[in-house]
Design a protein around this motif. Sequence first.
Motif, PDB file in Angstrom:
ATOM      1  N   PHE A  92      -0.059   8.675   7.502  1.00 58.62           N
ATOM      2  CA  PHE A  92      -0.185   7.900   6.270  1.00 58.62           C
ATOM      3  C   PHE A  92       1.115   8.003   5.495  1.00 58.62           C
ATOM      4  O   PHE A  92       1.675   9.098   5.333  1.00 58.62           O
ATOM      5  N   ILE A  93       1.599   6.861   4.981  1.00 57.06           N
ATOM      6  CA  ILE A  93       2.862   6.805   4.240  1.00 57.06           C
ATOM      7  C   ILE A  93       2.596   6.218   2.853  1.00 57.06           C
ATOM      8  O   ILE A  93       2.153   5.075   2.735  1.00 57.06           O
ATOM      9  N   GLY A  94       2.841   7.004   1.821  1.00 56.02           N
ATOM     10  CA  GLY A  94       2.759   6.499   0.454  1.00 56.02           C
ATOM     11  C   GLY A  94       4.151   6.110  -0.004  1.00 56.02           C
ATOM     12  O   GLY A  94       5.089   6.911   0.096  1.00 56.02           O
ATOM     13  N   ILE A  95       4.290   4.877  -0.474  1.00 59.31           N
ATOM     14  CA  ILE A  95       5.606   4.409  -0.922  1.00 59.31           C
ATOM     15  C   ILE A  95       5.610   4.318  -2.441  1.00 59.31           C
ATOM     16  O   ILE A  95       4.917   3.487  -3.036  1.00 59.31           O
ATOM     17  N   ASP A  96       6.379   5.216  -3.062  1.00 56.05           N
ATOM     18  CA  ASP A  96       6.508   5.253  -4.519  1.00 56.05           C
ATOM     19  C   ASP A  96       5.117   5.395  -5.154  1.00 56.05           C
ATOM     20  O   ASP A  96       4.262   6.056  -4.596  1.00 56.05           O
ATOM     21  N   ALA A  97       4.868   4.782  -6.331  1.00 51.78           N
ATOM     22  CA  ALA A  97       3.570   4.845  -7.030  1.00 51.78           C
ATOM     23  C   ALA A  97       2.936   6.235  -6.899  1.00 51.78           C
ATOM     24  O   ALA A  97       1.807   6.372  -6.420  1.00 51.78           O
TER      25      ALA A  97
END
Length: 382
Positions: A92-97
């Motif tokens: 899982f990759i969270g981008i910013d936020a």
Amino acid sequence: MSKPLRIGIIAGEASGDILGSGLIKAIRERYPDAVIEGIGGPLMIEQGFHTHFPMERLSVMGLVEVLGRLRELIGIHRKMYKYFKQNPPDVFIGIDAPDFTLRMERKLKKLGVPTVHYVSPSVWAWRKKRIFKIKESTDLMLTLLPFESQFYQAHNMKECFVGHPLADDIEMEPSRDDACIKLGLDVNRPVVGILPGSRGGEIKYIGATMLQAADLIQQQLPDAQLVLPAANDIRKTQLEALREMHGIGKSIKIVDGQSRTVMAASNVITLASGTATLEAALHKRPMVVVYKMAPLTYAIGKRIINVEYISLPNLLANKPLVPELIQEEATPERIAEEVLNRLNHPDRYESVVKEFYQIHTLLQQGGNQKAAAAVFELIGVK
């Protein structure tokens, strides 16, 4: 690999959509059949990404503003967690936020899902103790800026400095003439790019101010061409409503998207603080940075943020390369004055443009491919 690689991604705003689309493209170069889904914007969708919710619903600025949308945001978060719990991705990759994505990362990591965070929160600027929650939530931090990488190394956290993909995408010498022709502008007349932001909250607080500044610029320099790229149809409607309601900004040419083309065509840019300030620097254009927010948000932020600058060019150079007009300093008169200074005396800002070249070289690291390679290494695929 016997089954397709499954990747979950959540991006919260336009800058994350840009990074996400580049990352997805790099991933598909090695795994064209990868299943990539979550929440993302139009650029990610173009790369075959499946979004479960419109990315626009996560694009909220400011501490106070979030409260009005808290119930909706919590609902989206619960639904996405439930989906990923039932359909665990390989990574899982969270981008910013970070308020949204780090919480998702923490919960998924507890389920055994490898987690990556792309774009460091400003932990080096405020709430430094967040580093402990970040380490608890994230197996790998992908950093865009060199000083961020040094911060995580000092805290013994796995990180990878990938540079900024924008530095790879944007030419070192963007052609102003080509951009003017594409936009139907006169190459022999000065162009001012006006970028009040891609989020509704940004335009709410600085939209009218920037349109009024544009009117002052036009009055003092009638030959100037004023161009504003609307991020999407919703923002365009919001801006046109401001023009009609207040009778301002009538001389501005509003175009659909094409923010980079507008930057390339511009002699000077006035814009909201954010990733766009880095894009303007990579286009080697003098700029005036503007930012306003809810008074309570500003009062709280001023007490807890301990950095001298808010714009990326100034942070990277660690000195005031570009003016930052924040809150009560962001008046139409000040904005117009700073823009006109740069239009009328370009020779005074040649040293600033030279610094922009150095920033471009520093960040040109092959970011999309480097980020994809770091993700593959984390989860042990070749």
